[in-house]
Scaffold this active site. Structure first.
Site, PDB file in Angstrom:
ATOM      1  N   ARG A  48       0.820  -1.229   0.000  1.00 16.67           N
ATOM      2  CA  ARG A  48       0.000   0.000   0.000  1.00 16.67           C
ATOM      3  C   ARG A  48       0.847   1.269   0.000  1.00 16.67           C
ATOM      4  NH1 ARG A  48      -1.675   2.493   4.141  1.00 16.67           N
ATOM      5  NH2 ARG A  48      -1.616   0.700   5.534  1.00 16.67           N
ATOM      6  N   TYR A 102     -14.936  10.532 -19.870  1.00 14.54           N
ATOM      7  CA  TYR A 102     -15.269   9.168 -19.446  1.00 14.54           C
ATOM      8  C   TYR A 102     -16.350   9.239 -18.359  1.00 14.54           C
ATOM      9  CZ  TYR A 102     -14.806   4.549 -17.430  1.00 14.54           C
ATOM     10  OH  TYR A 102     -15.073   3.296 -16.962  1.00 14.54           O
ATOM     11  N   ASP A 174      -6.362  12.513 -19.377  1.00 14.84           N
ATOM     12  CA  ASP A 174      -6.616  11.073 -19.431  1.00 14.84           C
ATOM     13  C   ASP A 174      -6.170  10.636 -20.829  1.00 14.84           C
ATOM     14  OD1 ASP A 174      -7.735   8.535 -19.822  1.00 14.84           O
ATOM     15  OD2 ASP A 174      -9.489   8.969 -18.582  1.00 14.84           O
ATOM     16  N   LYS A 199      -6.969  -0.844 -20.171  1.00 13.96           N
ATOM     17  CA  LYS A 199      -7.160  -0.768 -21.619  1.00 13.96           C
ATOM     18  C   LYS A 199      -5.872  -1.158 -22.357  1.00 13.96           C
ATOM     19  CE  LYS A 199     -11.036   0.537 -20.008  1.00 13.96           C
ATOM     20  NZ  LYS A 199     -11.374   1.913 -19.723  1.00 13.96           N
TER      21      LYS A 199
HETATM   22  C1  LIG Z   1     -11.938   2.675 -18.716  1.00 11.33           C
HETATM   23  C2  LIG Z   1     -11.579   4.107 -18.635  1.00 11.33           C
HETATM   24  C3  LIG Z   1     -11.371   4.741 -17.406  1.00 11.33           C
HETATM   25  C4  LIG Z   1     -11.580   4.026 -16.081  1.00 11.33           C
HETATM   26  O1  LIG Z   1     -10.674   3.012 -15.892  1.00 11.33           O
HETATM   27  P1  LIG Z   1     -10.966   1.702 -14.977  1.00 11.33           P
HETATM   28  O2  LIG Z   1      -9.726   0.932 -15.142  1.00 11.33           O
HETATM   29  O3  LIG Z   1     -12.194   1.064 -15.532  1.00 11.33           O
HETATM   30  O4  LIG Z   1     -11.194   2.195 -13.596  1.00 11.33           O
HETATM   31  C5  LIG Z   1     -10.994   6.068 -17.410  1.00 11.33           C
HETATM   32  N1  LIG Z   1     -10.853   6.747 -18.548  1.00 11.33           N
HETATM   33  C6  LIG Z   1     -11.061   6.187 -19.755  1.00 11.33           C
HETATM   34  C7  LIG Z   1     -10.879   7.003 -20.990  1.00 11.33           C
HETATM   35  C8  LIG Z   1     -11.433   4.857 -19.840  1.00 11.33           C
HETATM   36  O5  LIG Z   1     -11.647   4.302 -21.044  1.00 11.33           O
END
Ligand SMILES: *Cc1c(COP(=O)(O)O)cnc(C)c1O
Length: 389
Positions: A48, A102, A174, A199
């Site tokens: 952690r 998102y 992001d 992703k």
């Molecule tokens: C999937 C996604 C997230 C969130 O991620 P998790 O791993 O599901 O918590 C944030 N931003 C974008 C653009 C995403 O595609």
């Protein structure tokens, strides 16, 4: 060793390897200890604290890929996002967020920030002026996401970075949809880059993780909150993620090549109304995308012509999977109105151009001809049904 700049695929394969001192194995050992020596050490290690050997070393790979000084790995993309935002924002601060975000990020802000007295504004559009006009004296952070989901709109990263620098505001992006293979926002002056590692980093639809890359100073600020809120990732999964990231470059480049050709195929198709892909000259942000993306990524959306039922089309696919999420090696499609954007009202969706016929397509690494053949047969099957009925 000479300090030569490593190529992307070399970074993916080797940076952040843990040397196996004991047996000289080829890959990083996995350290599952939750208990490490406390006396006579420079750092107290603990899962952690985000500093087990596997966490520490994989962070180096992520930092190198994003041209950052430091990085951290989290248990999910949302853990990375929520911790990064809350580490900097206090009661009385204001954050400007881009309109098309998102859904989870939007939900976090809309359902939680009032309780902490953090002010927020979503922009009306994605132009620089849309951001400028909602800035306040207490604006502490600007948050963007480009290309956006699901219509692949592009925000000018350099303009947002310059604006943030000139006003002493922290800029956050992001970068999930592009991945560092396609886009490196820190090169344009962005402060903090976030990924849903679920992703492209993971890339096989079997890992949920997140990552943040930035300066050492900002990462320390985020770490100060993270060690208390505790969104760390298990070392098993960290190790899995390292394994996945060795092929990040070759996966994304293959997916990207597929997407470029498939976008053109879809654009020419008489039963497809519209294609949203920043690599098409018909995309309104094509020129801007070229200035900040190395290529155009592997996410696209398209709209079937009227008369073809999108759900029937997805059911008729044999190869491409109609599933949630994105960026795996396998091609997947979903209906934003039923999945990622189901929580929006019909009016909100209409206003954003998200129709019931819009399909979001995460292009995989399969042979291109097979992907195209699958789309072709599904269109034929569902169109003829329409005609017969
Ligand atoms: C999937 C996604 C997230 C969130 O991620 P998790 O791993 O599901 O918590 C944030 N931003 C974008 C653009 C995403 O595609």
């Amino acid at each position: 060793m000479t300090k030569q700049k490593l190529g992307l695929n070399t970074i993916c394969t080797h940076v952040g390897d843990i040397k196996d001192e004991q047996f000289n194995g080829a890959v990083s050992p996995i350290y599952l200890s939750t208990s490490y020596q406390f006396e006579d050490v420079d750092v107290l290690r603990y899962p952690r604290y985000f500093n087990t050997p596997n966490q520490e070393y994989l962070s180096k790979k992520i930092a190198a890929l994003e041209h950052a000084e430091a990085a951290m790995i989290f248990g999910s993309g949302m853990a990375a996002i929520s911790t990064s935002l809350m580490a900097f924002l206090s009661a009385g601060d204001h954050i400007v967020l881009q309109k098309d975000l998102y859904g989870g990020t939007r939900n976090l802000v809309e359902t939680q920030f009032d309780r902490y007295h953090i002010e927020y504004t979503f922009t009306e559009g994605l132009k620089l002026s849309d951001f400028e006009k909602v800035l306040q004296p207490n604006t502490k952070m600007i948050y963007i996401e480009t290309p956006s989901n699901p219509l692949l709109k592009i925000v000018d990263i350099k303009e947002i970075a310059d604006l943030s620098i000139s006003r002493n505001i922290i800029s956050v992006i992001d970068n999930t949809f592009a991945s560092p293979v396609i886009q490196n926002p820190i090169d344009f002056g962005i402060d903090i880059v976030i990924h849903s590692a679920t992703k492209y980093f993971g890339g096989h639809s079997d890992i949920c993780a997140g990552a943040v890359a930035s300066t050492q100073e900002h990462i320390s600020t985020i770490w100060n909150l993270a060690k208390n809120t505790g969104g760390s990732l298990s070392d098993f999964t960290v190790w899995m993620l390292e394994r996945s990231m060795k092929t990040l470059g070759i996966r994304v480049r293959t997916q990207n090549r597929n997407a470029k050709k498939i976008a053109r195929f879809l654009e020419r198709h008489e039963r497809i109304n519209k294609v949203y892909y920043p690599g098409l000259k018909s995309h309104p942000d094509y020129k801007l995308a070229k200035t900040q993306m190395k290529s155009f990524g592997a996410m696209l959306s398209f709209e079937l012509i009227e008369g073809i039922d999108a759900s029937a089309f997805l059911k008729a696919l044999n190869l491409i999977k109609p599933t949630m999420s994105l960026a795996g090696v396998e091609s997947t499609m979903l209906l934003p109105y039923k999945a990622s954007h189901a929580l929006l009202s019909q009016e909100e969706r209409d206003a954003q151009g998200i129709t019931d016929r819009l399909i979001r397509f995460s292009v995989g690494i399969e042979s291109r001809k097979d992907i195209i053949q699958d789309i072709e047969q599904a269109i034929l099957k569902t169109s003829s049904k329409v005609l017969i009925n």
